[in-house]
Design a protein around this motif. Structure first.
Motif, PDB file in Angstrom:
ATOM      1  N   ASP A  15      44.402  50.803  50.519  1.00 53.24           N
ATOM      2  CA  ASP A  15      43.889  50.039  49.379  1.00 53.24           C
ATOM      3  C   ASP A  15      42.388  50.263  49.210  1.00 53.24           C
TER       4      ASP A  15
ATOM      5  N   TYR B 117      40.348  51.540  47.016  1.00 52.47           N
ATOM      6  CA  TYR B 117      39.654  51.189  45.769  1.00 52.47           C
ATOM      7  C   TYR B 117      39.658  49.680  45.520  1.00 52.47           C
ATOM      8  N   GLU B 118      40.587  48.976  46.135  1.00 55.97           N
ATOM      9  CA  GLU B 118      40.555  47.520  46.100  1.00 55.97           C
ATOM     10  C   GLU B 118      39.458  46.990  47.019  1.00 55.97           C
TER      11      GLU B 118
ATOM     12  N   LYS C 285      36.305  46.964  45.170  1.00 57.43           N
ATOM     13  CA  LYS C 285      36.227  45.824  44.253  1.00 57.43           C
ATOM     14  C   LYS C 285      35.814  44.547  44.987  1.00 57.43           C
TER      15      LYS C 285
ATOM     16  N   GLN D  18      32.105  44.312  45.096  1.00 57.60           N
ATOM     17  CA  GLN D  18      31.511  44.709  43.816  1.00 57.60           C
ATOM     18  C   GLN D  18      30.090  44.190  43.636  1.00 57.60           C
TER      19      GLN D  18
ATOM     20  N   ASP E 294      38.836  59.600  43.833  1.00 62.72           N
ATOM     21  CA  ASP E 294      39.111  59.246  42.447  1.00 62.72           C
ATOM     22  C   ASP E 294      37.838  58.637  41.859  1.00 62.72           C
ATOM     23  N   TYR E 295      37.006  59.468  41.269  1.00 61.89           N
ATOM     24  CA  TYR E 295      35.716  59.006  40.766  1.00 61.89           C
ATOM     25  C   TYR E 295      35.875  58.051  39.582  1.00 61.89           C
ATOM     26  N   LYS E 296      36.960  58.199  38.840  1.00 65.25           N
ATOM     27  CA  LYS E 296      37.190  57.291  37.718  1.00 65.25           C
ATOM     28  C   LYS E 296      37.353  55.863  38.216  1.00 65.25           C
ATOM     29  N   LYS E 297      38.101  55.696  39.320  1.00 67.93           N
ATOM     30  CA  LYS E 297      38.257  54.362  39.906  1.00 67.93           C
ATOM     31  C   LYS E 297      36.953  53.874  40.526  1.00 67.93           C
TER      32      LYS E 297
ATOM     33  N   ASP F 108      34.069  54.516  39.530  1.00 69.38           N
ATOM     34  CA  ASP F 108      33.126  54.223  38.456  1.00 69.38           C
ATOM     35  C   ASP F 108      33.380  52.863  37.808  1.00 69.38           C
ATOM     36  N   GLU F 109      34.545  52.289  38.076  1.00 71.83           N
ATOM     37  CA  GLU F 109      34.902  51.012  37.442  1.00 71.83           C
ATOM     38  C   GLU F 109      33.986  49.875  37.888  1.00 71.83           C
ATOM     39  N   THR F 110      33.627  49.856  39.161  1.00 68.50           N
ATOM     40  CA  THR F 110      32.794  48.763  39.677  1.00 68.50           C
ATOM     41  C   THR F 110      31.301  49.091  39.659  1.00 68.50           C
TER      42      THR F 110
END
Length: 296
Positions: A73, A75-76, A79, A82, A97-100, A102-104
């Motif tokens: 987990d 990427y969680e 978060k 964050q 996964d740079y897209k994930k 980049d979310e935070t």
């Protein structure tokens, strides 16, 4: 104990946090596999519980005996932190996964451990290393404008190729290039000082010309902002520095107490006095090595 006698004056602003002991590599020089009998992730619920005790830290460095990106987990986890600045230390051979990420927007930097600039060379270190993934990770970091660093452990087997590792850093827009000596190689480091220094001076000059920060082998890497970097292991134990498999005292457990309580304990004050740092067997505190390499 008077403040003037303290080796470290400031409280830690960065913590190294171990979220997994799983690793995808079996490097020839790594001793971690001997220490980890049952590789596993720290559950998200435990991470969230510990994160509540991280209020004293601005930076959380995801690093430990395992490869953090292998946490199921991962990427969680990002978060959960964050509101912190995240530094990720990785071997580079796990796809990011740079897209994930980049979310935070809380990734301060990613540090890649690279000891050779070729697939053949990296496979000599770990025969299952995926060099193509490393290059893809570095390429996408540029696209997402992520700060990156390269960590290179200099040994006799790769000193002839460090020029190419430096070129790799320039090619992929790396912001910082760190050179370290491995533990247990003091004789080689001393006996070949002139050759090693000549190589490092050229590396340093080229990196700085290309706007890349250079961190030499004798710079203390267990401190940040005149403070020791605290370490939190997977079981919540808190250690005052990264050399926690040797003589450093356990100062507490975050499941039981807040960090400020530990910081004010006599055991932490004893560490801060330099009683463990001054005679540290790591290369950066060996006076003979520092004197030899202080100009590189």
């Amino acid at each position: 104990m008077e403040q003037k006698s303290m080796y470290y004056r400031n409280a830690p602003n960065m913590v190294l946090f171990e979220i997994t002991t799983k690793c995808n590599l079996h490097c020839v020089y790594c001793s971690a596999r001997k220490l980890v009998k049952k590789p596993e992730d720290l559950p998200l619920s435990n991470i969230a519980q510990l994160a509540e005790k991280f209020e004293d830290f601005e930076y959380v460095c995801l690093c430990g005996l395992g490869e953090s990106l292998l946490h199921s987990d991962f990427y969680e986890v990002i978060k959960i932190f964050q509101n912190k600045k995240i530094v990720l230390v990785t071997n580079g051979s796990v796809p990011i996964d740079y897209k994930k990420l980049d979310e935070t927007r809380n990734i301060d930097a990613i540090s890649f451990s690279v000891d050779d600039a070729t697939e053949e060379g990296m496979k000599r270190i770990s025969d299952n290393y995926r060099f193509d993934i490393l290059l893809r990770n570095l390429e996408e970091a540029m696209q997402y404008n992520v700060n990156t660093a390269i960590n290179c452990t200099l040994v006799k087997e790769n000193i002839s190729g460090i020029e190419e590792i430096k070129n790799l850093a320039i090619r992929y827009g790396v912001k910082r290039f760190k050179v370290g000596f491995p533990f247990g190689s003091g004789k080689w480091i001393a006996d070949n000082a002139e050759e090693i220094k000549a190589v490092l001076r050229e590396i340093k000059k080229s990196l700085q010309y290309n706007g890349i920060d250079y961190e030499g082998p004798t710079e203390i890497k267990c401190a940040y902002d005149n403070a020791p970097i605290a370490v939190v292991s997977k079981n919540g134990n808190v250690y005052p520095c990264c050399d926690y498999f040797c003589q450093r005292p356990l100062v507490g457990n975050l499941y039981q107490k807040n960090f400020q309580v530990m910081w004010n304990k006599d055991s932490y004050e004893k560490f801060r006095s330099g009683i463990y740092c001054n005679p540290c067997i790591q290369y950066h505190n060996k006076k003979s090595i520092v004197d030899l390499y202080k100009d590189v």
